[in-house]
Design a protein around this motif. Structure first.
Motif, mmCIF file in Angstrom:
data_model
loop_
_atom_site.group_PDB
_atom_site.id
_atom_site.type_symbol
_atom_site.label_atom_id
_atom_site.label_comp_id
_atom_site.label_asym_id
_atom_site.label_seq_id
_atom_site.Cartn_x
_atom_site.Cartn_y
_atom_site.Cartn_z
ATOM 1 N N ALA A 100 -7.560 43.773 13.435
ATOM 2 C CA ALA A 100 -7.981 43.652 14.837
ATOM 3 C C ALA A 100 -8.684 42.322 15.102
ATOM 4 N N GLY A 101 -9.163 41.670 14.038
ATOM 5 C CA GLY A 101 -9.784 40.367 14.234
ATOM 6 C C GLY A 101 -11.174 40.189 13.660
ATOM 7 N N CYS A 102 -11.687 41.193 12.938
ATOM 8 C CA CYS A 102 -12.995 41.013 12.311
ATOM 9 C C CYS A 102 -12.891 39.966 11.204
ATOM 10 N N ASP A 103 -13.930 39.168 11.075
ATOM 11 C CA ASP A 103 -13.951 38.127 10.052
ATOM 12 C C ASP A 103 -14.449 38.648 8.710
ATOM 13 N N ARG A 104 -15.315 39.642 8.751
ATOM 14 C CA ARG A 104 -15.903 40.209 7.536
ATOM 15 C C ARG A 104 -16.099 41.705 7.740
ATOM 16 N N PHE A 105 -16.331 42.398 6.631
ATOM 17 C CA PHE A 105 -16.526 43.845 6.659
ATOM 18 C C PHE A 105 -17.700 44.167 5.746
ATOM 19 N N ILE A 106 -18.756 44.723 6.293
ATOM 20 C CA ILE A 106 -19.956 45.071 5.534
ATOM 21 C C ILE A 106 -20.148 46.582 5.616
ATOM 22 N N GLU A 107 -20.265 47.209 4.456
ATOM 23 C CA GLU A 107 -20.421 48.658 4.404
ATOM 24 C C GLU A 107 -21.877 49.073 4.581
ATOM 25 N N LYS A 108 -22.072 50.173 5.337
ATOM 26 C CA LYS A 108 -23.391 50.797 5.459
ATOM 27 C C LYS A 108 -23.501 51.887 4.411
ATOM 28 N N PRO A 109 -24.658 52.105 3.863
ATOM 29 C CA PRO A 109 -25.853 51.320 4.114
ATOM 30 C C PRO A 109 -25.686 49.938 3.488
ATOM 31 N N PHE A 110 -26.064 48.924 4.244
ATOM 32 C CA PHE A 110 -25.836 47.567 3.774
ATOM 33 C C PHE A 110 -26.970 47.074 2.885
ATOM 34 N N ASP A 111 -26.592 46.203 1.985
ATOM 35 C CA ASP A 111 -27.554 45.514 1.144
ATOM 36 C C ASP A 111 -28.159 44.392 1.992
ATOM 37 N N ILE A 112 -29.468 44.307 2.026
ATOM 38 C CA ILE A 112 -30.109 43.336 2.920
ATOM 39 C C ILE A 112 -29.748 41.899 2.565
ATOM 40 N N HIS A 113 -29.578 41.622 1.289
ATOM 41 C CA HIS A 113 -29.216 40.263 0.880
ATOM 42 C C HIS A 113 -27.773 39.941 1.265
ATOM 43 N N GLU A 114 -26.900 40.935 1.133
ATOM 44 C CA GLU A 114 -25.504 40.727 1.519
ATOM 45 C C GLU A 114 -25.388 40.489 3.022
ATOM 46 N N LEU A 115 -26.096 41.285 3.814
ATOM 47 C CA LEU A 115 -26.046 41.101 5.266
ATOM 48 C C LEU A 115 -26.464 39.680 5.627
ATOM 49 N N ARG A 116 -27.595 39.256 5.114
ATOM 50 C CA ARG A 116 -28.103 37.913 5.420
ATOM 51 C C ARG A 116 -27.119 36.840 4.955
ATOM 52 N N SER A 117 -26.594 36.996 3.762
ATOM 53 C CA SER A 117 -25.653 36.021 3.207
ATOM 54 C C SER A 117 -24.380 35.922 4.054
ATOM 55 N N GLN A 118 -23.846 37.071 4.454
ATOM 56 C CA GLN A 118 -22.623 37.082 5.256
ATOM 57 C C GLN A 118 -22.850 36.432 6.628
ATOM 58 N N VAL A 119 -23.972 36.758 7.256
ATOM 59 C CA VAL A 119 -24.278 36.166 8.563
ATOM 60 C C VAL A 119 -24.496 34.659 8.411
ATOM 61 N N ASP A 120 -25.230 34.252 7.373
ATOM 62 C CA ASP A 120 -25.438 32.822 7.129
ATOM 63 C C ASP A 120 -24.109 32.090 6.973
ATOM 64 N N GLU A 121 -23.196 32.676 6.230
ATOM 65 C CA GLU A 121 -21.898 32.030 5.999
ATOM 66 C C GLU A 121 -21.109 31.844 7.289
ATOM 67 N N VAL A 122 -20.996 32.900 8.093
ATOM 68 C CA VAL A 122 -20.197 32.751 9.314
ATOM 69 C C VAL A 122 -20.910 31.910 10.371
ATOM 70 N N ALA A 123 -22.219 31.940 10.382
ATOM 71 C CA ALA A 123 -22.960 31.094 11.333
ATOM 72 C C ALA A 123 -22.758 29.624 10.979
#
Length: 127
Positions: A100-123
Protein backbone atom coordinates in the motif's frame (compact mmCIF):
# COMPACT_ATOMS: atom_id res chain seq x y z
CA UNK A 1 11.91 24.67 19.03
CA UNK A 2 13.44 25.47 15.65
CA UNK A 3 14.78 22.58 13.62
CA UNK A 4 12.57 19.87 15.08
CA UNK A 5 10.98 17.39 12.70
CA UNK A 6 7.21 17.03 12.79
CA UNK A 7 5.78 13.55 13.31
CA UNK A 8 2.08 12.76 12.97
CA UNK A 9 1.12 9.55 14.78
CA UNK A 10 -2.29 8.20 13.78
CA UNK A 11 -3.14 5.92 16.71
CA UNK A 12 -6.38 5.20 18.56
CA UNK A 13 -4.69 3.90 21.72
CA UNK A 14 -3.71 6.83 23.97
CA UNK A 15 -1.05 4.80 25.81
CA UNK A 16 0.74 3.86 22.58
CA UNK A 17 0.61 7.46 21.40
CA UNK A 18 1.92 8.81 24.73
CA UNK A 19 4.84 6.36 24.78
CA UNK A 20 5.93 7.12 21.21
CA UNK A 21 5.59 10.84 21.83
CA UNK A 22 7.72 10.64 24.95
CA UNK A 23 10.41 8.56 23.20
CA UNK A 24 10.67 10.91 20.23
CA UNK A 25 10.25 14.27 21.96
CA UNK A 26 12.72 13.46 24.74
CA UNK A 27 15.62 13.94 22.31
CA UNK A 28 14.46 17.41 21.30
CA UNK A 29 14.60 16.37 17.63
CA UNK A 30 10.87 15.84 17.12
CA UNK A 31 7.46 17.32 17.77
CA UNK A 32 4.79 14.61 17.81
CA UNK A 33 1.11 15.34 17.22
CA UNK A 34 -1.64 12.79 16.88
CA UNK A 35 -4.99 11.78 15.55
CA UNK A 36 -7.24 9.01 16.87
CA UNK A 37 -8.74 7.83 13.58
CA UNK A 38 -7.89 7.57 9.91
CA UNK A 39 -10.06 10.41 8.65
CA UNK A 40 -8.76 13.04 11.08
CA UNK A 41 -5.23 11.67 10.71
CA UNK A 42 -5.31 12.06 6.96
CA UNK A 43 -6.61 15.62 7.34
CA UNK A 44 -3.80 16.37 9.80
CA UNK A 45 -1.19 15.03 7.38
CA UNK A 46 -2.61 17.13 4.56
CA UNK A 47 -2.79 20.25 6.74
CA UNK A 48 0.53 20.03 8.60
CA UNK A 49 2.74 18.24 6.03
CA UNK A 50 4.80 16.27 8.57
CA UNK A 51 8.30 14.92 8.06
CA UNK A 52 7.18 11.44 9.15
CA UNK A 53 3.87 9.63 9.67
CA UNK A 54 3.53 6.81 12.18
CA UNK A 55 0.43 4.80 11.34
CA UNK A 56 -1.52 2.16 13.22
CA UNK A 57 -3.19 -0.15 10.70
CA UNK A 58 -6.23 -1.00 12.82
CA UNK A 59 -8.08 2.30 13.13
CA UNK A 60 -11.71 3.36 13.53
CA UNK A 61 -13.26 4.76 10.38
CA UNK A 62 -10.89 4.13 7.50
CA UNK A 63 -8.08 1.63 7.94
CA UNK A 64 -4.41 2.45 8.06
CA UNK A 65 -4.03 0.72 4.68
CA UNK A 66 -6.54 3.14 3.18
CA UNK A 67 -4.81 6.10 4.87
CA UNK A 68 -1.44 5.26 3.32
CA UNK A 69 -3.05 4.63 -0.08
CA UNK A 70 -4.66 8.08 0.07
CA UNK A 71 -1.36 9.66 1.12
CA UNK A 72 0.43 8.02 -1.82
CA UNK A 73 -2.34 9.14 -4.20
CA UNK A 74 -2.03 12.82 -3.15
CA UNK A 75 0.86 14.48 -5.03
CA UNK A 76 1.44 17.13 -2.34
CA UNK A 77 2.06 14.54 0.42
CA UNK A 78 2.90 11.39 -1.55
CA UNK A 79 6.59 11.52 -0.62
CA UNK A 80 6.00 11.62 3.13
CA UNK A 81 7.62 8.63 4.86
CA UNK A 82 5.00 6.39 6.46
CA UNK A 83 5.89 3.81 9.10
CA UNK A 84 3.28 1.21 9.98
CA UNK A 85 3.28 0.67 13.76
CA UNK A 86 0.98 -2.22 14.48
CA UNK A 87 0.22 -5.29 16.52
CA UNK A 88 -0.77 -7.05 13.27
CA UNK A 89 2.26 -9.24 12.69
CA UNK A 90 0.90 -11.65 10.13
CA UNK A 91 3.02 -11.84 6.95
CA UNK A 92 -0.05 -11.06 4.84
CA UNK A 93 -0.71 -7.83 6.75
CA UNK A 94 2.94 -6.80 6.56
CA UNK A 95 2.86 -7.38 2.78
CA UNK A 96 -0.41 -5.41 2.48
CA UNK A 97 1.10 -2.47 4.37
CA UNK A 98 4.24 -2.43 2.28
CA UNK A 99 2.29 -2.89 -0.99
CA UNK A 100 0.00 0.00 0.00
CA UNK A 101 3.00 2.29 0.35
CA UNK A 102 4.38 2.06 3.88
CA UNK A 103 8.12 2.61 4.03
CA UNK A 104 8.71 0.58 7.19
CA UNK A 105 6.86 -1.83 9.46
CA UNK A 106 7.31 -1.75 13.24
CA UNK A 107 5.65 -4.38 15.41
CA UNK A 108 3.87 -3.55 18.68
CA UNK A 109 4.82 -3.66 21.37
CA UNK A 110 7.69 -1.74 19.86
CA UNK A 111 11.22 -1.57 21.11
CA UNK A 112 11.91 2.04 22.04
CA UNK A 113 15.35 2.02 20.43
CA UNK A 114 14.01 0.51 17.22
CA UNK A 115 11.22 3.10 17.00
CA UNK A 116 13.67 5.97 17.43
CA UNK A 117 16.16 4.44 14.99
CA UNK A 118 13.53 3.86 12.31
CA UNK A 119 12.13 7.39 12.62
CA UNK A 120 15.65 8.86 12.57
CA UNK A 121 16.45 6.95 9.39
CA UNK A 122 13.37 8.03 7.44
CA UNK A 123 13.56 11.60 8.71
CA UNK A 124 17.15 11.80 7.44
CA UNK A 125 16.00 10.56 4.02
CA UNK A 126 13.93 13.74 3.69
CA UNK A 127 16.71 16.19 4.49
Amino acid sequence: MVGRKLVVYIEDNPSNFALARKILELSGDYEVIGAKDGVSGLALVRDRRPDVVLLDLDLPGISGIEVVQRIRASPDIAGTPVLAVTASVMKRERRQAMDAGCDRFIEKPFDIHELRSQVDEVAAIQR
